[in-house]
Each structure stands twice: as structure tokens, then as C-alpha cells.
Motif scaffolding. Structure first.
Motif, short mmCIF file in Angstrom:
data_model
loop_
_atom_site.label_atom_id
_atom_site.label_comp_id
_atom_site.label_asym_id
_atom_site.label_seq_id
_atom_site.Cartn_x
_atom_site.Cartn_y
_atom_site.Cartn_z
N UNK A 104 34.40 18.57 34.61
CA UNK A 104 33.01 18.19 34.91
C UNK A 104 32.10 18.49 33.72
N UNK A 105 32.27 19.68 33.12
CA UNK A 105 31.42 20.06 31.99
C UNK A 105 32.08 19.79 30.64
N UNK A 106 33.30 19.26 30.66
CA UNK A 106 34.06 18.96 29.44
C UNK A 106 34.24 20.22 28.58
N UNK A 107 34.66 21.31 29.23
CA UNK A 107 34.89 22.56 28.51
C UNK A 107 36.27 23.11 28.86
N UNK A 108 36.80 23.84 27.91
CA UNK A 108 38.08 24.53 28.08
C UNK A 108 37.83 26.00 27.83
N UNK A 109 38.20 26.84 28.78
CA UNK A 109 37.97 28.29 28.70
C UNK A 109 39.30 28.98 28.45
N UNK A 110 39.36 29.77 27.38
CA UNK A 110 40.60 30.46 27.00
C UNK A 110 40.37 31.96 26.97
N UNK A 111 41.37 32.72 27.41
CA UNK A 111 41.44 34.15 27.17
C UNK A 111 42.70 34.37 26.36
N UNK A 112 42.57 35.11 25.25
CA UNK A 112 43.70 35.35 24.36
C UNK A 112 43.72 36.81 23.91
N UNK A 113 44.85 37.22 23.37
CA UNK A 113 44.95 38.55 22.77
C UNK A 113 43.89 38.64 21.68
N UNK A 114 43.23 39.81 21.55
CA UNK A 114 42.12 39.93 20.58
C UNK A 114 42.50 39.64 19.13
N UNK A 115 43.75 39.87 18.76
CA UNK A 115 44.18 39.65 17.37
C UNK A 115 44.68 38.23 17.12
N UNK A 116 44.60 37.38 18.12
CA UNK A 116 45.20 36.05 18.00
C UNK A 116 44.35 35.12 17.15
N UNK A 117 45.03 34.15 16.59
CA UNK A 117 44.39 33.08 15.84
C UNK A 117 44.43 31.84 16.74
N UNK A 118 43.29 31.35 17.20
CA UNK A 118 43.30 30.21 18.13
C UNK A 118 43.58 28.87 17.46
N UNK A 119 43.57 28.81 16.14
CA UNK A 119 43.72 27.52 15.44
C UNK A 119 45.00 26.76 15.81
N UNK A 120 46.17 27.40 15.84
CA UNK A 120 47.37 26.64 16.22
C UNK A 120 47.28 26.06 17.64
N UNK A 121 46.69 26.79 18.57
CA UNK A 121 46.52 26.28 19.92
C UNK A 121 45.53 25.11 19.93
N UNK A 122 44.44 25.24 19.22
CA UNK A 122 43.45 24.15 19.14
C UNK A 122 44.09 22.91 18.52
N UNK A 123 44.89 23.09 17.48
CA UNK A 123 45.59 21.96 16.86
C UNK A 123 46.55 21.29 17.83
N UNK A 124 47.23 22.10 18.64
CA UNK A 124 48.16 21.54 19.64
C UNK A 124 47.39 20.76 20.71
N UNK A 125 46.24 21.27 21.11
CA UNK A 125 45.42 20.55 22.09
C UNK A 125 44.99 19.20 21.53
N UNK A 126 44.66 19.17 20.25
CA UNK A 126 44.29 17.90 19.60
C UNK A 126 45.48 16.96 19.55
N UNK A 127 46.66 17.53 19.27
CA UNK A 127 47.88 16.72 19.23
C UNK A 127 48.18 16.10 20.60
N UNK A 128 47.79 16.81 21.66
CA UNK A 128 47.98 16.30 23.02
C UNK A 128 46.95 15.23 23.41
#
Length: 141
Positions: A104-128
Motif C-alpha cells: 500500500x505504501x510501497x515500502x519494504x521494512x528490514x531488520x538486520x544484524x547491526x554489522x550487516x551490509x544491506x547492499x547485497x540484499x538491495x541488489x538482489x531485490x533489484x535483480x528480482x
């Protein structure tokens, strides 16, 4: 694969509560070792049997507040992730604790380990096929 992670938690002043969390984690299939060092949980587990998300959700279910990375992404399209895609993301991105999509709001909410790098996940979401913008919110807490 054997993985060891440390996660900081908020001290509730209830030693029995923390011990209950430690015992619950130890009882989970795939957990190889659980220890406490001050306000940190140190967990060694087999990522082929249990996910980081499973572990952290068990901890939070017992009421222990964790310090995690909260990320909110704006999506340019409303394509909803399928259940198979979400389950694969949890398996492939071991730092992921929670992924919730609000179409509805076109948002994705993530919780991750504090030391994580979200870039690989974001890139995978784009690939999808999701049109993911840079994070709207990226904070620890």
C-alpha cells in the motif's frame, strides 16, 4: 555451514529472563553453542538447519530487546514478493531478521544484524524486479 554471531541486547535486570532465552536457544535444532558475555549473546549455529532470523525471533518472542539495524526502503513498483522469494532471501542473507513488504505504501521494512551490509540484499531485490530506492531510514536500535 557453521556460523557464530554476537548480538547485543538491552539488560532488563532479570537474570532469570536472560537464562530462559539462553535455554530456549540451546534447545533449537541447529544451535551448536550459546553463551553470554555481558550484554551480548554469542550463538554458534548450523545455517543449514536454522536461520539467524529464527534465532532472533525466538529471542524477541521471549521479550529480550535486541540492538538491530532497521532499514526502510521505498519501492517504485507494487510487485509483491512471493513466499518462495522471501524464504530464499532468509536463507541466502544470513543477517536478515525480518522482511515485511507494505504494498500500500510501497515500502519494504528490514531488520538486520547491526554489522550487516544491506547492499547485497538491495541488489538482489533489484535483480528480482523490484525498483528499490536508497534507504529512507537506516538506523541502529
Amino acid at each position: 555451514m557453521e556460523v557464530t554471531r554476537a548480538v547485543r541486547f538491552e539488560d532488563m535486570g532479570c537474570e532469570g529472563c536472560v537464562n530462559l532465552v539462553l535455554d530456549s536457544l540451546r534447545s533449537m535444532d541447529g544451535v551448536l553453542m550459546v553463551a553470554r558475555s555481558g550484554n551480548e549473546l554469542i550463538i554458534t549455529y548450523d545455517s543449514d538447519k536454522v536461520t539467524f532470523s529464527d534465532l532472533m525471533n525466538m529471542v524477541m518472542m521471549h521479550g529480550l530487546a535486541l540492538y538491530l539495524r532497521r532499514i526502510v526502503l521505498r519501492l517504485g513498483n507494487a510487485r509483491e514478493l512471493g513466499l518462495d522469494e522471501v524464504q530464499r532471501l532468509y536463507r541466502e542473507f544470513n543477517d536478515l531478521v525480518s522482511l515485511v513488504q507494505d504494498v500500500t505504501t510501497h515500502r519494504l521494512f528490514l531488520l538486520m544484524h547491526p554489522d550487516s551490509n544491506p547492499s547485497p540484499l538491495i541488489n538482489e531485490l533489484r535483480r528480482l524486479g523490484l525498483q528499490v530506492s536508497d534507504p529512507v531510514i537506516d538506523e541502529l536500535g
